[in-house]
Design an enzyme around this catalytic site. Sequence first.
Site, PDB file in Angstrom:
ATOM      1  N   THR A 174       0.800  -1.227   0.000  1.00 27.57           N
ATOM      2  CA  THR A 174       0.000   0.000   0.000  1.00 27.57           C
ATOM      3  C   THR A 174       0.835   1.281   0.000  1.00 27.57           C
ATOM      4  OG1 THR A 174      -0.111  -0.119   2.420  1.00 27.57           O
ATOM      5  CG2 THR A 174      -1.934  -1.105   1.196  1.00 27.57           C
ATOM      6  N   GLY A 190       0.931  -6.600   5.495  1.00 26.81           N
ATOM      7  CA  GLY A 190       0.348  -7.878   5.892  1.00 26.81           C
ATOM      8  C   GLY A 190       0.720  -8.316   7.286  1.00 26.81           C
ATOM      9  N   TRP A 251       5.356  -1.795   5.989  1.00 29.56           N
ATOM     10  CA  TRP A 251       4.183  -1.406   5.201  1.00 29.56           C
ATOM     11  C   TRP A 251       4.058   0.087   4.919  1.00 29.56           C
ATOM     12  CZ3 TRP A 251       0.692   1.755   7.758  1.00 29.56           C
ATOM     13  CH2 TRP A 251       0.660   1.690   9.161  1.00 29.56           C
ATOM     14  N   ASN A 269       4.652  -4.633  13.712  1.00 32.39           N
ATOM     15  CA  ASN A 269       4.501  -5.455  14.912  1.00 32.39           C
ATOM     16  C   ASN A 269       5.009  -6.874  14.704  1.00 32.39           C
ATOM     17  OD1 ASN A 269       1.820  -5.370  13.259  1.00 32.39           O
ATOM     18  ND2 ASN A 269       1.782  -7.351  14.284  1.00 32.39           N
ATOM     19  N   ASP A 320       0.647  -4.109  19.683  1.00 27.96           N
ATOM     20  CA  ASP A 320       0.570  -3.731  18.274  1.00 27.96           C
ATOM     21  C   ASP A 320       1.144  -2.345  18.020  1.00 27.96           C
ATOM     22  OD1 ASP A 320       0.005  -4.193  15.554  1.00 27.96           O
ATOM     23  OD2 ASP A 320      -1.864  -3.074  15.694  1.00 27.96           O
TER      24      ASP A 320
END
Length: 588
Positions: A174, A190, A251, A269, A320
């Site tokens: 992305t 992901g 990401w 994470n 997270d």
Amino acid sequence: MRRYLMTVTVSLLATSTALAGVTEEDLANDQTNTSQVVTNGMGRHLQRYSPLETLNKDNVANLVPVWAFSLGGEKQRGQESQPLIYDGVMYITGSYSRLYAIDVKTGEELWQYDARLPEGILPCCDVINRGAAIYGDKIYFGTLDARIVALDLKTGDVVWRKKIANYKEGYSYTAAPLIVKGLVITGNSGGEFGIVGEVQARDAETGELVWTRPVIEGHMGTFKGEESTMTGTLNATWPGDLWKTGGGATWLGGSYDADTDTLVFGAGNPAPWNSWLRNAGEPVEGNAGDNLYAASRLGINPDNGEIKWHFQTTPREGWDFDGVNEVVAFVDRDGNKRFATADRNGFFYVLNREDGAFVNAYPFVKKISWAEGIDKNGRPIYVESNRPGNPSGAADGKKGEVVFAVPSFLGGKNWMPMAYSNRTGNFYVPSNEWGMDIWNEPINYKKGAAYLGAGFTIKPLFEDHIGSLKAIDPNTGEIKWEYKNGAPLWAGVMTTAGGLVFTGTPEGKFLALDDETGEVLWSFQTGSGIVGQPVTWEQDGEQFVSIVSGWGGAVPLWGGEVAKKVNYLNQGGMVWTFKLPKQLASAN
């Protein structure tokens, strides 16, 4: 895929200089060349600062819309793109892996490319795309099925299309690619599917892989088709085989520091979220339980993919708190070359640019509960009672102790980029004040399935606001001012030499604030929530500003009680472009 050309006037083609293409020099000087924007971040250091001052505090009230462009169809979801401006054309990516070329003078579409996405893609946090990259006569962007595509700048025709990873295993992509030394540098998405974070470099002309660098210990990198070096040391900070599905997705893409010739990428994470499964949840000797290099920033050699240094913001991570947030190069007031990053864990870090060494850290959101602070070495001082409990020790064996942790897993700051002003020396950080009930659950890895091992519910901390745009002095950590917003802030920020700070709100407002006081000087209602990234440039002696509007992203999907507070907001998909007319430039 769908790709078509509109009729383009002969005069536009005649004045085109696109054949020469965007050079490495153009990319390096993007911040100072105010007639174009050819990098994500308005410079590969990601300062998002414009030296333009035609538009300023005295005349911003005269900023007016000149055209609007609809992204069309029913694919309206979250629009997180940053526009690129080159040779009279604006390039925008849209949800569902689309890319548009738009005439900057008229707002008319020149061409559009739609990726043919397969069934079964697994995007974690909406079907967004954060932007493209230009180099030579091509434009590059990633797609939700974990591919990177190179298109002809002039026609939108596909030049090459390459696979980053297997989307069936939970991978996607992305971020906006990064161009350095003729290489297209990409990360991957992901992190909630037990994937392995990786940085890849391809020849910009052919798309062929030059090097790969996994960011989880135990995995082998490659260089020119051959194995190079292992990342870290096998099982040094991961027990058993958990490194094989260790997460750490890269990401959000990266930045490039030309002074040290270093790529800086963040790793997300560790997987699963359940830290008890990864290391019994407890402190261990040295850094044996840190789960490197998840939740870290990495300095990487752009020539071969070797890791130069790392800094882990949240060792033994269990909430997270991804470590992907952008790393911005700047010079502090004493002349020291520094990096700054506002982490998801709620702390604002300053690092040394030469080796990534810890310099200082300051809390930038309120009521942080998972740590008492950061020690002299840059490691968190944990509040262990605020770590989600061990489900294996629970009476029902299904759910560990629930804790209320601040910030929430969506972070004190998430992906939305901050900006640095060379005028004030301050960073402008879009943050959110929220916490969460969080608990751990048993989990087993299954390829292509969610791999969390945790449950959660996000809750606001204050009655009057969640979003908070803060002006932060990186030398002291002092918050100079704060602009509070009812809904969470999820848009990027831009600053200018004219003393302005631009950002948007989920309520649809595009704002210009005073960089010294935080006072709102101008506002425009775009009709949908803004989660995009503003840019500015000049043409024909006038200053222009653009923003993409279109509500979506992670908040309405993952926001719990917060999502209920913003479920009235309308989706959309529109590019808005504004300018300061010449005749009003001197008007107050």
